[in-house]
Design a protein around this motif. Structure first.
Motif, PDB file in Angstrom:
ATOM      1  N   VAL A 144       0.838  -1.209   0.000  1.00 38.62           N
ATOM      2  CA  VAL A 144       0.000   0.000   0.000  1.00 38.62           C
ATOM      3  C   VAL A 144       0.866   1.249   0.000  1.00 38.62           C
ATOM      4  CG1 VAL A 144      -1.669   1.319   1.383  1.00 38.62           C
ATOM      5  CG2 VAL A 144      -1.979  -1.132   1.059  1.00 38.62           C
ATOM      6  N   PHE A 145       1.891   1.268   0.829  1.00 39.97           N
ATOM      7  CA  PHE A 145       2.751   2.443   0.951  1.00 39.97           C
ATOM      8  C   PHE A 145       3.516   2.692  -0.345  1.00 39.97           C
ATOM      9  CE2 PHE A 145       6.621   4.630   2.362  1.00 39.97           C
ATOM     10  CZ  PHE A 145       6.050   5.705   3.021  1.00 39.97           C
ATOM     11  N   LEU A 146       4.114   1.645  -0.906  1.00 39.71           N
ATOM     12  CA  LEU A 146       4.904   1.809  -2.124  1.00 39.71           C
ATOM     13  C   LEU A 146       4.013   2.063  -3.346  1.00 39.71           C
ATOM     14  CD1 LEU A 146       7.626  -0.908  -1.528  1.00 39.71           C
ATOM     15  CD2 LEU A 146       7.872   1.568  -1.309  1.00 39.71           C
ATOM     16  N   ASP A 147       2.777   1.521  -3.346  1.00 39.46           N
ATOM     17  CA  ASP A 147       1.843   1.774  -4.442  1.00 39.46           C
ATOM     18  C   ASP A 147       1.443   3.249  -4.455  1.00 39.46           C
ATOM     19  OD1 ASP A 147       0.165   0.896  -6.634  1.00 39.46           O
ATOM     20  OD2 ASP A 147      -1.523   1.218  -5.244  1.00 39.46           O
ATOM     21  N   ALA A 148       1.143   3.788  -3.272  1.00 40.84           N
ATOM     22  CA  ALA A 148       0.777   5.204  -3.183  1.00 40.84           C
ATOM     23  C   ALA A 148       1.960   6.084  -3.573  1.00 40.84           C
ATOM     24  CB  ALA A 148       0.311   5.539  -1.779  1.00 40.84           C
ATOM     25  N   TYR A 149       3.157   5.706  -3.226  1.00 41.52           N
ATOM     26  CA  TYR A 149       4.354   6.490  -3.565  1.00 41.52           C
ATOM     27  C   TYR A 149       4.625   6.451  -5.063  1.00 41.52           C
ATOM     28  CZ  TYR A 149       9.143   8.184  -3.500  1.00 41.52           C
ATOM     29  OH  TYR A 149      10.276   8.921  -3.723  1.00 41.52           O
ATOM     30  N   SER A 150       4.382   5.276  -5.665  1.00 45.08           N
ATOM     31  CA  SER A 150       4.650   5.145  -7.100  1.00 45.08           C
ATOM     32  C   SER A 150       3.660   5.975  -7.934  1.00 45.08           C
ATOM     33  CB  SER A 150       4.608   3.686  -7.529  1.00 45.08           C
ATOM     34  OG  SER A 150       3.296   3.186  -7.446  1.00 45.08           O
ATOM     35  N   LYS A 151       2.457   6.186  -7.434  1.00 44.91           N
ATOM     36  CA  LYS A 151       1.458   6.966  -8.176  1.00 44.91           C
ATOM     37  C   LYS A 151       1.767   8.461  -8.108  1.00 44.91           C
ATOM     38  CE  LYS A 151      -2.251   3.656  -7.743  1.00 44.91           C
ATOM     39  NZ  LYS A 151      -3.490   3.287  -7.094  1.00 44.91           N
ATOM     40  N   ASN A 152       2.250   8.928  -6.969  1.00 42.90           N
ATOM     41  CA  ASN A 152       2.470  10.367  -6.792  1.00 42.90           C
ATOM     42  C   ASN A 152       3.945  10.761  -6.841  1.00 42.90           C
ATOM     43  OD1 ASN A 152      -0.283  10.580  -6.373  1.00 42.90           O
ATOM     44  ND2 ASN A 152      -0.096  10.512  -4.158  1.00 42.90           N
ATOM     45  N   ASN A 153       4.854   9.806  -6.822  1.00 43.96           N
ATOM     46  CA  ASN A 153       6.299  10.019  -6.723  1.00 43.96           C
ATOM     47  C   ASN A 153       6.687  10.790  -5.462  1.00 43.96           C
ATOM     48  OD1 ASN A 153       7.134   8.592  -8.898  1.00 43.96           O
ATOM     49  ND2 ASN A 153       7.171  10.341 -10.297  1.00 43.96           N
ATOM     50  N   LYS A 154       5.854  10.727  -4.490  1.00 43.60           N
ATOM     51  CA  LYS A 154       6.177  11.270  -3.168  1.00 43.60           C
ATOM     52  C   LYS A 154       5.274  10.586  -2.148  1.00 43.60           C
ATOM     53  CE  LYS A 154       3.262  15.310  -3.847  1.00 43.60           C
ATOM     54  NZ  LYS A 154       3.201  16.744  -3.807  1.00 43.60           N
ATOM     55  N   ILE A 155       5.621  10.713  -0.897  1.00 40.73           N
ATOM     56  CA  ILE A 155       4.877  10.034   0.154  1.00 40.73           C
ATOM     57  C   ILE A 155       3.537  10.721   0.322  1.00 40.73           C
ATOM     58  CG2 ILE A 155       4.846   9.444   2.607  1.00 40.73           C
ATOM     59  CD1 ILE A 155       7.866   9.356   2.506  1.00 40.73           C
ATOM     60  N   SER A 156       2.479   9.933   0.306  1.00 45.72           N
ATOM     61  CA  SER A 156       1.138  10.459   0.471  1.00 45.72           C
ATOM     62  C   SER A 156       0.983  10.958   1.901  1.00 45.72           C
ATOM     63  CB  SER A 156       0.116   9.370   0.162  1.00 45.72           C
ATOM     64  OG  SER A 156      -1.176   9.800   0.486  1.00 45.72           O
ATOM     65  N   LYS A 157       0.464  12.158   2.059  1.00 45.57           N
ATOM     66  CA  LYS A 157       0.304  12.743   3.381  1.00 45.57           C
ATOM     67  C   LYS A 157      -0.739  11.990   4.186  1.00 45.57           C
ATOM     68  CE  LYS A 157       1.890  17.275   2.191  1.00 45.57           C
ATOM     69  NZ  LYS A 157       1.729  18.676   2.249  1.00 45.57           N
TER      70      LYS A 157
END
Length: 192
Positions: A144-157
């Motif tokens: 979940v964490f890496l999927d969200a990061y890959s979509k936005n290229n940054k850590i989701s707040k």
């Protein structure tokens, strides 16, 4: 004592024969036989005398050994006979090598150990089940964490704040998760 008489008798015979031999030598010298025959005869006589002396020494040593053997047998006759005793051990009774305290401790240890063996496999399976569940949740979290990061290229707040609330054990978030699990738990269990 008979042996001593026999030895004395043999020694007397030896002395008599030696005297006879000396007389024979003297008579042969007087007759003046050939020197070669005389020398051979003298050598044979000397050999006979040395053999006789060796026999005399052997008889003396045998006599002393027999006397020592008789003394040793006399000493052995005075010793009491040794009886081999057979040892038997009893587990219970007054002749047991175990005390009652030791037996009680042994029985208690066996009882505790048997109940321990009964529950150890259950503990090991539960521990392995908890470990596999933890590994699955860790894998899910990474996904979940890496999927969200890959979509936005940054850590989701949103994910970062949720993780921070879980680490601080925020009561509002824990109550919300508990309420959701009660609401949807039966539906999730029905789906394969």
């Amino acid at each position: 004592m008979e042996e001593n008489k026999k030895v004395l008798y043999l020694m007397q015979n030896i002395c008599d024969k030696l005297d006879a031999l000396v007389d024979n030598i003297n008579t042969i010298k007087a007759d003046q036989l050939d020197s070669e025959t005389f020398l051979e005869f003298v050598k044979l006589q000397e050999l006979l005398v040395t053999n006789h002396n060796a026999l005399d020494k052997n008889q003396k040593t045998m006599n002393s050994h027999m006397i020592n053997l008789a003394k040793n047998m006399g000493r052995l006759g005075n010793k009491p006979n040794v009886i081999n005793q057979k040892k038997e051990y009893y587990l219970f009774g007054k002749e047991t090598p175990f005390s009652s305290k030791l037996l009680l401790i042994l029985i208690a240890f066996i009882f505790i150990a048997s109940s321990g063996f009964k529950y150890i496999p259950i503990y090991l399976t539960e521990n392995s089940a908890i470990k596999t569940e933890r590994d699955e949740y860790e894998l899910f979290y990474q996904y979940v964490f890496l999927d969200a990061y890959s979509k936005n290229n940054k850590i989701s707040k949103n994910i970062a704040s949720t993780l921070n609330d879980i680490q601080q054990k925020d009561t509002v978030l824990l109550q919300y998760v508990d309420k959701l699990s009660k609401k949807y738990n039966t539906q999730l269990q029905k789906k394969p």
